[in-house]
Design a protein around this motif. Sequence first.
Motif, PDB file in Angstrom:
ATOM      1  N   THR A 129     -23.085   3.303 -19.799  1.00 16.72           N
ATOM      2  CA  THR A 129     -23.056   4.529 -19.007  1.00 16.72           C
ATOM      3  C   THR A 129     -24.312   4.626 -18.158  1.00 16.72           C
ATOM      4  OG1 THR A 129     -24.050   5.803 -20.817  1.00 16.72           O
ATOM      5  CG2 THR A 129     -21.640   5.811 -20.665  1.00 16.72           C
ATOM      6  N   LEU A 130     -24.214   5.432 -17.128  1.00 17.95           N
ATOM      7  CA  LEU A 130     -25.340   5.666 -16.230  1.00 17.95           C
ATOM      8  C   LEU A 130     -25.249   7.105 -15.754  1.00 17.95           C
ATOM      9  CD1 LEU A 130     -27.699   4.220 -14.727  1.00 17.95           C
ATOM     10  CD2 LEU A 130     -26.088   3.836 -12.849  1.00 17.95           C
ATOM     11  N   TYR A 131     -26.411   7.766 -15.658  1.00 16.61           N
ATOM     12  CA  TYR A 131     -26.422   9.168 -15.264  1.00 16.61           C
ATOM     13  C   TYR A 131     -27.437   9.432 -14.164  1.00 16.61           C
ATOM     14  CZ  TYR A 131     -23.920   9.910 -19.650  1.00 16.61           C
ATOM     15  OH  TYR A 131     -23.001   9.860 -20.668  1.00 16.61           O
ATOM     16  N   ALA A 132     -27.137  10.404 -13.340  1.00 23.73           N
ATOM     17  CA  ALA A 132     -28.132  10.896 -12.393  1.00 23.73           C
ATOM     18  C   ALA A 132     -29.244  11.582 -13.179  1.00 23.73           C
ATOM     19  CB  ALA A 132     -27.494  11.877 -11.421  1.00 23.73           C
ATOM     20  N   ASP A 133     -30.446  11.491 -12.673  1.00 22.53           N
ATOM     21  CA  ASP A 133     -31.584  12.106 -13.365  1.00 22.53           C
ATOM     22  C   ASP A 133     -31.363  13.602 -13.576  1.00 22.53           C
ATOM     23  OD1 ASP A 133     -34.157  10.044 -11.805  1.00 22.53           O
ATOM     24  OD2 ASP A 133     -32.887   9.695 -13.548  1.00 22.53           O
ATOM     25  N   SER A 134     -30.698  14.243 -12.632  1.00 22.21           N
ATOM     26  CA  SER A 134     -30.516  15.688 -12.698  1.00 22.21           C
ATOM     27  C   SER A 134     -29.617  16.143 -13.840  1.00 22.21           C
ATOM     28  CB  SER A 134     -29.947  16.196 -11.364  1.00 22.21           C
ATOM     29  OG  SER A 134     -28.706  15.568 -11.090  1.00 22.21           O
ATOM     30  N   VAL A 135     -28.831  15.246 -14.400  1.00 25.45           N
ATOM     31  CA  VAL A 135     -27.902  15.629 -15.477  1.00 25.45           C
ATOM     32  C   VAL A 135     -28.174  14.897 -16.781  1.00 25.45           C
ATOM     33  CG1 VAL A 135     -26.127  16.080 -13.738  1.00 25.45           C
ATOM     34  CG2 VAL A 135     -26.097  13.912 -15.004  1.00 25.45           C
ATOM     35  N   LYS A 136     -29.112  13.964 -16.749  1.00 24.35           N
ATOM     36  CA  LYS A 136     -29.392  13.160 -17.935  1.00 24.35           C
ATOM     37  C   LYS A 136     -29.822  14.059 -19.091  1.00 24.35           C
ATOM     38  CE  LYS A 136     -31.120   9.341 -16.683  1.00 24.35           C
ATOM     39  NZ  LYS A 136     -32.051   8.291 -16.198  1.00 24.35           N
ATOM     40  N   GLY A 137     -29.218  13.836 -20.259  1.00 25.70           N
ATOM     41  CA  GLY A 137     -29.523  14.652 -21.429  1.00 25.70           C
ATOM     42  C   GLY A 137     -28.674  15.899 -21.552  1.00 25.70           C
ATOM     43  N   ARG A 138     -27.964  16.260 -20.500  1.00 23.15           N
ATOM     44  CA  ARG A 138     -27.101  17.450 -20.521  1.00 23.15           C
ATOM     45  C   ARG A 138     -25.622  17.092 -20.413  1.00 23.15           C
ATOM     46  NH1 ARG A 138     -27.317  21.024 -16.473  1.00 23.15           N
ATOM     47  NH2 ARG A 138     -27.978  19.506 -14.900  1.00 23.15           N
TER      48      ARG A 138
END
Length: 122
Positions: free
Chosen positions: A58-67
Motif C-alpha cells: 500500500t501507499l498513502y499520501a502524506d496528508s492521510v497517512k495514519g488516518r
Amino acid sequence: QVQLVESGGGLVRAGGSLRLSCAASGRSFSSYHMGWFRQAPGKEREFVALITWSGGGTLYADSVKGRFTISRDNAKKMVYLQMNSLKPEDTAVYYCAAASDFTVVPGDFGSWGQGTQVTVSS
C-alpha cells in the motif's frame, strides 16, 4: 478494463469516520492495482491511497497517512477506504481507479468510477 462504482460517502463531523467502497465488474479485477483519489472544488484531482493487485503493498499520501486505510477483497471484487479522524480539508469527491502499473499519476489510471461525495463539517 473494469467498471467501478463507489459508495459510502456522506456528511460527517470532524473527527468522525467513513468507509468508502468501490465495486468492480470485469474478469481481470485482481490483476489491477487500485487507487483512491479525491478532488475538491477548484482543485486538481489528487492521489490518496494505492494498493497492489495482491493487496500486499500500500501507499498513502502524506496528508492521510495514519488516518486512512486502503484494502481490497479480490474474491468480492471490492476495494475499500476506511477514513478515520476526518478533517474539514478531507472534503472532496472521492474516486476509485484501476491501473496496470503501480503509480500515483491520475493519467495512468484507465478506469474510473463516478465518484462519491465526502463532506466533513467543523
